[in-house]
Every structure is written in structure tokens, then in C-alpha cells.
Design a protein around this motif. Sequence first.
Motif, PDB file in Angstrom:
ATOM      1  N   PRO A   1      61.894  19.685  44.875  1.00 55.39           N
ATOM      2  CA  PRO A   1      62.284  18.647  43.906  1.00 55.39           C
ATOM      3  C   PRO A   1      61.908  17.229  44.338  1.00 55.39           C
ATOM      4  N   GLN A   2      61.508  17.082  45.618  1.00 53.38           N
ATOM      5  CA  GLN A   2      61.077  15.742  46.060  1.00 53.38           C
ATOM      6  C   GLN A   2      59.699  15.366  45.503  1.00 53.38           C
ATOM      7  N   LEU A   3      59.025  16.336  44.889  1.00 48.73           N
ATOM      8  CA  LEU A   3      57.690  16.045  44.351  1.00 48.73           C
ATOM      9  C   LEU A   3      57.843  15.321  43.009  1.00 48.73           C
ATOM     10  N   LEU A   4      57.403  14.086  42.971  1.00 49.25           N
ATOM     11  CA  LEU A   4      57.505  13.312  41.724  1.00 49.25           C
ATOM     12  C   LEU A   4      56.430  13.768  40.745  1.00 49.25           C
ATOM     13  N   GLY A   5      55.249  14.051  41.277  1.00 45.85           N
ATOM     14  CA  GLY A   5      54.177  14.503  40.409  1.00 45.85           C
ATOM     15  C   GLY A   5      52.863  14.623  41.149  1.00 45.85           C
ATOM     16  N   VAL A   6      51.893  15.188  40.439  1.00 46.16           N
ATOM     17  CA  VAL A   6      50.547  15.369  40.992  1.00 46.16           C
ATOM     18  C   VAL A   6      49.592  14.583  40.101  1.00 46.16           C
ATOM     19  N   VAL A   7      48.749  13.769  40.724  1.00 46.89           N
ATOM     20  CA  VAL A   7      47.752  13.008  39.963  1.00 46.89           C
ATOM     21  C   VAL A   7      46.375  13.582  40.295  1.00 46.89           C
ATOM     22  N   GLN A   8      45.688  14.038  39.261  1.00 45.60           N
ATOM     23  CA  GLN A   8      44.361  14.623  39.477  1.00 45.60           C
ATOM     24  C   GLN A   8      43.360  13.549  39.894  1.00 45.60           C
ATOM     25  N   GLN A   9      42.376  13.985  40.647  1.00 44.48           N
ATOM     26  CA  GLN A   9      41.261  13.081  40.914  1.00 44.48           C
ATOM     27  C   GLN A   9      40.555  12.882  39.573  1.00 44.48           C
ATOM     28  N   ASP A  10      40.383  11.647  39.177  1.00 43.27           N
ATOM     29  CA  ASP A  10      39.862  11.365  37.845  1.00 43.27           C
ATOM     30  C   ASP A  10      38.926  10.163  37.958  1.00 43.27           C
ATOM     31  N   GLN A  11      37.688  10.387  37.557  1.00 42.32           N
ATOM     32  CA  GLN A  11      36.682   9.317  37.637  1.00 42.32           C
ATOM     33  C   GLN A  11      37.119   8.061  36.906  1.00 42.32           C
ATOM     34  N   ALA A  12      37.937   8.259  35.865  1.00 38.68           N
ATOM     35  CA  ALA A  12      38.385   7.110  35.066  1.00 38.68           C
ATOM     36  C   ALA A  12      39.109   6.086  35.951  1.00 38.68           C
ATOM     37  N   VAL A  13      39.759   6.566  37.028  1.00 44.33           N
ATOM     38  CA  VAL A  13      40.515   5.665  37.899  1.00 44.33           C
ATOM     39  C   VAL A  13      39.565   4.687  38.598  1.00 44.33           C
ATOM     40  N   SER A  14      38.538   5.219  39.231  1.00 48.23           N
ATOM     41  CA  SER A  14      37.614   4.323  39.941  1.00 48.23           C
ATOM     42  C   SER A  14      36.736   3.540  38.976  1.00 48.23           C
ATOM     43  N   GLU A  15      36.395   4.147  37.839  1.00 46.76           N
ATOM     44  CA  GLU A  15      35.569   3.427  36.858  1.00 46.76           C
ATOM     45  C   GLU A  15      36.343   2.246  36.262  1.00 46.76           C
ATOM     46  N   ALA A  16      37.626   2.451  35.995  1.00 48.86           N
ATOM     47  CA  ALA A  16      38.439   1.362  35.440  1.00 48.86           C
ATOM     48  C   ALA A  16      38.501   0.203  36.427  1.00 48.86           C
ATOM     49  N   LEU A  17      38.686   0.542  37.709  1.00 46.17           N
ATOM     50  CA  LEU A  17      38.768  -0.497  38.735  1.00 46.17           C
ATOM     51  C   LEU A  17      37.448  -1.272  38.795  1.00 46.17           C
ATOM     52  N   ALA A  18      36.339  -0.535  38.756  1.00 41.66           N
ATOM     53  CA  ALA A  18      35.016  -1.182  38.808  1.00 41.66           C
ATOM     54  C   ALA A  18      34.777  -2.043  37.576  1.00 41.66           C
ATOM     55  N   SER A  19      35.417  -1.693  36.455  1.00 45.31           N
ATOM     56  CA  SER A  19      35.238  -2.458  35.215  1.00 45.31           C
ATOM     57  C   SER A  19      36.298  -3.544  35.069  1.00 45.31           C
ATOM     58  N   ALA A  20      37.071  -3.766  36.128  1.00 43.12           N
ATOM     59  CA  ALA A  20      38.112  -4.806  36.136  1.00 43.12           C
ATOM     60  C   ALA A  20      39.092  -4.647  34.979  1.00 43.12           C
ATOM     61  N   THR A  21      39.426  -3.387  34.692  1.00 41.69           N
ATOM     62  CA  THR A  21      40.448  -3.155  33.667  1.00 41.69           C
ATOM     63  C   THR A  21      41.367  -2.031  34.142  1.00 41.69           C
ATOM     64  N   THR A  22      42.344  -1.688  33.323  1.00 40.59           N
ATOM     65  CA  THR A  22      43.288  -0.644  33.736  1.00 40.59           C
ATOM     66  C   THR A  22      42.803   0.714  33.208  1.00 40.59           C
ATOM     67  N   VAL A  23      43.294   1.773  33.818  1.00 40.25           N
ATOM     68  CA  VAL A  23      42.921   3.111  33.355  1.00 40.25           C
ATOM     69  C   VAL A  23      43.408   3.290  31.918  1.00 40.25           C
ATOM     70  N   ARG A  24      44.573   2.738  31.618  1.00 42.72           N
ATOM     71  CA  ARG A  24      45.163   2.869  30.278  1.00 42.72           C
ATOM     72  C   ARG A  24      44.287   2.214  29.204  1.00 42.72           C
ATOM     73  N   HIS A  25      43.611   1.106  29.583  1.00 39.96           N
ATOM     74  CA  HIS A  25      42.671   0.470  28.661  1.00 39.96           C
ATOM     75  C   HIS A  25      41.356   1.242  28.612  1.00 39.96           C
ATOM     76  N   TYR A  26      40.895   1.598  29.789  1.00 40.28           N
ATOM     77  CA  TYR A  26      39.550   2.156  29.940  1.00 40.28           C
ATOM     78  C   TYR A  26      39.444   3.559  29.348  1.00 40.28           C
ATOM     79  N   ALA A  27      40.456   4.376  29.645  1.00 40.74           N
ATOM     80  CA  ALA A  27      40.420   5.778  29.191  1.00 40.74           C
ATOM     81  C   ALA A  27      41.840   6.220  28.844  1.00 40.74           C
ATOM     82  N   PRO A  28      42.347   5.744  27.696  1.00 43.08           N
ATOM     83  CA  PRO A  28      43.761   5.985  27.367  1.00 43.08           C
ATOM     84  C   PRO A  28      44.140   7.462  27.296  1.00 43.08           C
ATOM     85  N   HIS A  29      43.165   8.336  27.051  1.00 43.15           N
ATOM     86  CA  HIS A  29      43.496   9.764  26.927  1.00 43.15           C
ATOM     87  C   HIS A  29      43.105  10.557  28.165  1.00 43.15           C
TER      88      HIS A  29
END
Length: 264
Positions: free
Chosen positions: A206-234
Motif C-alpha cells: 500500500p506504500q506504492l502511490l503509483g507507477v509512471v510509465q516511461q513516456d516520450q511525451a515527458v522529455s519532449e514536453a520539457l524540450a518544448s518548454a511546456t508541460t506534459v498536460r499541454h503537450y500531450a493531454p491524452h
Amino acid sequence: MRVVSVIAAKGGVGKTTVTANLCIALAASGRPVLAIDLDPQNALRFHLAADLRAGDAAGLVDAERGACSWTQAMQRGHHGVVLLPFGAIDDEAQIDLEGRLAAQPHWLADTLASFRLPDDSFVLLDTPPGPSVYLQQALRVSQLNVVTLLPDAGSFATLPIVERMVDKYCRPRADFIASTHVINQADASRRLNRDVLQTLRDELGPQLLGVVQQDQAVSEALASATTVRHYAPHSQAVDDFAHCADRLLAHFAAAPVAGTHLYR
Ligand SMILES: Nc1ncnc2c1ncn2[C@@H]1O[C@H](COP(=O)(O)OP(=O)(O)OP(=O)(O)O)[C@@H](O)[C@H]1O
Ligand SMILES: [Mg+2]
């Protein structure tokens, strides 16, 4: 206010990414959120600052030494999150700052109390890897920890390092709720990754809050100076962070002390 520290013994596991995206997911659920960068790398702003040209803007280091007010050091970031960046600092000033923080164990507790934030506010603290004065300050006020780790043996092996600090600075406090874990950059296509992930799930329970998949959108959003939620909302990552934020809210809702004032 509710204070959450994002911590890890290891560098590069995704603490800053997790901090920023949890802030965004919590803000999306209507909570006032203050994101504080307690890491001299000053990198949280790359995820949250609405205007990166304000890169030389004042930060925590400036307000701490009285060069500006705390309000002046804060900026409105993406998705309504208020960002307090670490600020720019040279090596000598950093060593001085760390000396002052070591001499004032409750500096962060006192500073947060002085902000007089609304009761339903969330404060998320991004920390540098491993033991430091910043981590000590964070753990002395943290009600919920989010230990970030990769699904690899190295991350698992370093868990006792943060656990010892949590035992020392968090567990004796009446307002401490729990240390939870986020496994970041999971990659289901890799066998070893899947095996370690299963071991971690069994171990953390139960100490596991969650698992976040490796997702290109994360690094691409950072490189595009925006958030993942803006860059790839789905994207998978946005879903994963929303799930972690829901679980985080559930921990606070279930805690008998949730919503109490900062305890010293
Ligand atoms: N879920 C993810 N999917 C893909 N890339 C990710 C993910 N999480 C983090 N990354 C990438 O991993 C790198 C390290 O992330 P981050 O800077 O958040 O780690 P950190 O733990 O804060 O590092 P440090 O210890 O230096 O502060 C970044 O390039 C980030 O974009
Ligand atoms: Mg970081």
C-alpha cells in the motif's frame, strides 16, 4: 496546509518531473498549489515557469537573504501552480546558505507558516538527491513523502538511505502521514523492468502511490518548454500522474490529522 516532499537517494530518477506533474494534477483538481524548489539545480522552473525568459527572476535564495519579499520571489506558473524557484546562486553563497539552514533546523517550517496559505493548499517540495540540509528541512515539515525510484536494483538498494532520514525527521511527528513511493519510467516492454516492478509492487504494497510509465511525451514536453498536460493531454504520463495525485489526496483524506496546521 498539506506539505508533500518528493525525495530520493539517487539522482536523475525523476523527482523534479514528479514534483511538477503532481503539482499540475493537484491544481487541475482545484487545489491551490505552491511548488517550492529546494534544489540548487534550480530546475523545477523548466517544468512550471510560465515565462522561462524570467530565468534570472528572484527565488528562494534571494528572499531568504532578504533581497526581496517572498511574494516577489514567487511566480504564477503553468496551470495555476504558484512556483517558488530556488534562484541563481554561486558556490560561495550556496555554502553560506547551507550553513544558515543547518543552524536553523526549523527555517522552512517557520517560513511556510509565515506565508499564511489557505487551509486547503498543497505545498510540494522538490529536493536534491541524497542527504542534504535541503532534505533535512523538507523532511522536518513533510506530512507525506513521495519517494521516487526507477524499477531497477540500484534504486531499490538506496531505499534504506531515505528511510533512515524519514525515521529521524518524519516519523516522530504527530502530523506525519506516510512515506509513499512512485516508480517512475516503467517500461513494460523490457523483461527485467517488468520483473523488478513486480518485486517492488510486492515489497511496497500500500506504500506504492503509483507507477509512471516511461513516456516520450515527458522529455519532449520539457524540450518544448511546456508541460506534459499541454503537450500531450491524452498521454499515458498524464494519466499516470493524475492517478498518483488521486492516491495522494486519498492519503490526506484518510489521515486523522489531515488539514491540521504546521506542527513544530
Ligand atoms: N516518466 C518519464 N518518461 C520519460 N522521461 C522521463 C520520465 N520521468 C523523467 N524523465 C526524464 O528523466 C530525466 C531526469 O528527470 P528529473 O530531472 O525529473 O530527475 P531528478 O530526480 O529530479 O534529477 P536530479 O536528481 O538531478 O534532481 C529528465 O530528462 C526527464 O525528462
Ligand atoms: Mg531534480
